[in-house]
Design a protein around this motif. Structure first.
Motif, short mmCIF file in Angstrom:
data_model
loop_
_atom_site.label_atom_id
_atom_site.label_comp_id
_atom_site.label_asym_id
_atom_site.label_seq_id
_atom_site.Cartn_x
_atom_site.Cartn_y
_atom_site.Cartn_z
N ASP A 56 3.77 -0.91 4.39
CA ASP A 56 4.27 0.31 5.04
C ASP A 56 3.17 1.37 5.10
OD1 ASP A 56 5.98 2.22 6.17
OD2 ASP A 56 7.18 2.48 4.35
N GLU A 57 2.53 1.62 3.98
CA GLU A 57 1.50 2.66 3.91
C GLU A 57 0.29 2.30 4.77
OE1 GLU A 57 -2.08 4.66 2.41
OE2 GLU A 57 -1.64 2.55 2.03
N HIS A 58 -0.23 1.09 4.62
CA HIS A 58 -1.44 0.70 5.36
C HIS A 58 -1.20 0.62 6.86
CE1 HIS A 58 -3.54 0.21 1.71
NE2 HIS A 58 -3.89 -1.05 1.76
N VAL A 59 -0.13 -0.02 7.27
CA VAL A 59 0.11 -0.20 8.71
C VAL A 59 0.44 1.15 9.36
CG1 VAL A 59 1.58 -1.30 10.45
CG2 VAL A 59 0.67 -2.64 8.53
N ALA A 60 1.22 1.98 8.70
CA ALA A 60 1.50 3.31 9.26
C ALA A 60 0.20 4.06 9.51
CB ALA A 60 2.43 4.10 8.33
N GLU A 61 -0.72 3.99 8.54
CA GLU A 61 -2.01 4.65 8.72
C GLU A 61 -2.79 4.03 9.88
OE1 GLU A 61 -6.24 5.20 6.36
OE2 GLU A 61 -4.44 4.84 5.18
N VAL A 65 1.33 6.52 12.49
CA VAL A 65 2.72 6.97 12.43
C VAL A 65 3.09 7.26 10.98
CG1 VAL A 65 3.39 5.68 14.51
CG2 VAL A 65 3.64 4.60 12.25
N GLU A 66 4.25 7.87 10.80
CA GLU A 66 4.76 8.16 9.46
C GLU A 66 5.27 6.88 8.82
OE1 GLU A 66 4.77 10.26 6.52
OE2 GLU A 66 5.01 11.70 8.14
N GLN A 67 5.14 6.77 7.52
CA GLN A 67 5.67 5.62 6.79
C GLN A 67 7.19 5.62 6.86
OE1 GLN A 67 4.17 5.42 2.73
NE2 GLN A 67 2.33 6.53 3.38
N LEU A 68 7.77 4.44 6.93
CA LEU A 68 9.22 4.32 6.88
C LEU A 68 9.76 4.82 5.55
CD1 LEU A 68 9.69 0.88 8.64
CD2 LEU A 68 10.00 3.16 9.60
N TRP A 69 8.98 4.68 4.49
CA TRP A 69 9.36 5.16 3.17
C TRP A 69 9.69 6.64 3.20
CZ3 TRP A 69 10.85 3.00 -1.18
CH2 TRP A 69 10.80 3.70 -2.37
N ALA A 82 10.18 10.28 -2.71
CA ALA A 82 9.60 9.88 -1.41
C ALA A 82 8.12 10.23 -1.35
CB ALA A 82 10.36 10.56 -0.29
N ASP A 83 7.36 9.76 -2.31
CA ASP A 83 5.93 10.04 -2.37
C ASP A 83 5.18 9.04 -1.48
OD1 ASP A 83 3.24 10.32 -2.97
OD2 ASP A 83 3.51 10.23 -5.14
N PRO A 84 4.58 9.50 -0.38
CA PRO A 84 3.91 8.58 0.53
C PRO A 84 2.66 7.93 -0.07
CG PRO A 84 3.47 10.82 1.20
CD PRO A 84 4.48 10.88 0.09
N VAL A 114 9.93 -2.68 7.68
CA VAL A 114 8.47 -2.56 7.71
C VAL A 114 7.88 -3.74 8.49
CG1 VAL A 114 6.38 -2.61 6.29
CG2 VAL A 114 8.34 -1.19 5.62
N ALA A 115 8.36 -4.93 8.24
CA ALA A 115 7.84 -6.12 8.92
C ALA A 115 8.09 -6.06 10.42
CB ALA A 115 8.46 -7.38 8.33
N ALA A 116 9.24 -5.54 10.85
CA ALA A 116 9.54 -5.44 12.27
C ALA A 116 8.52 -4.53 12.96
CB ALA A 116 10.96 -4.93 12.48
N ARG A 117 8.22 -3.40 12.33
CA ARG A 117 7.22 -2.49 12.90
C ARG A 117 5.85 -3.17 12.94
NH1 ARG A 117 5.67 3.24 10.24
NH2 ARG A 117 7.51 3.98 11.33
#
Length: 172
Positions: A56-61, A65-69, A82-84, A114-117
């Motif tokens: 989530d963190e790596h792919v969002a970066e 985009v914002e993390q799903l978390w 909710a600490d990114p 996360v996997a779908a994104r």
């Protein structure tokens, strides 16, 4: 001779992880998910949460985009803030114990989102994309291709560890 489609290859590689996650968590109770085989060891819940947080963190970066978390109500379902920046790296034994989903569904659903994104994005990549520098803090600088291999390598290791810990649980 057919040329390998890099997007197809990446989607296939990442697409193998969900089956491993299901095998590690399906049918387990919250207590079984958070059981630790030894003091200081990681639980199944922590291992699956961690590999999902890393993606989530790596792919969002990578895609900007914002993390799903942070965007969705996942943290409260794990009993966490909710600490990114918290992906589990360097967690103390107390922090590992704090990852407490109420059952396997939340682990599977968070990973699935996360996997779908990730899969949708991977399907758009070209060979030239893999050479893009994504992290200059290393020598040599990290390319997108290297980062994607690193992420899936982390997943395979942690999913295997989760399966191993499941095998250590007492028979039902």
């Amino acid at each position: 001779m057919r040329t390998v489609d890099i997007a197809e290859l990446l989607v296939e590689m990442y697409g193998r992880v969900p089956e491993e996650i299901h095998g590690a968590v399906d049918g387990l109770s919250a207590d079984e998910l958070t059981a630790r085989p030894a003091p200081g060891a990681n639980s199944i819940a922590w291992l699956v949460w961690h590999l999902t947080r890393v993606q989530d963190e790596h792919v969002a970066e990578l895609i900007g985009v914002e993390q799903l978390w942070v965007e969705e109500p996942w943290p409260e379902q794990f009993g966490l803030p909710a600490d990114p920046h918290d992906t589990g790296y360097g967690h103390t034994t107390e922090q590992v114990a704090a990852v407490r989903p109420d059952g396997p569904d939340v682990l599977v659903e968070y990973y699935g989102a996360v996997a779908a994104r990730t899969t949708a994005w991977l399907a758009t990549l070209t060979p030239d994309d893999l050479d893009r520098i994504v992290d200059e803090r290393w020598d040599p600088p990290v390319t997108l291709g290297v980062r994607l291999v690193s992420i899936v390598d982390d997943h395979i290791q942690h999913a295997g560890q989760a399966a191993y810990v499941r095998g250590l649980l007492p028979p039902r």
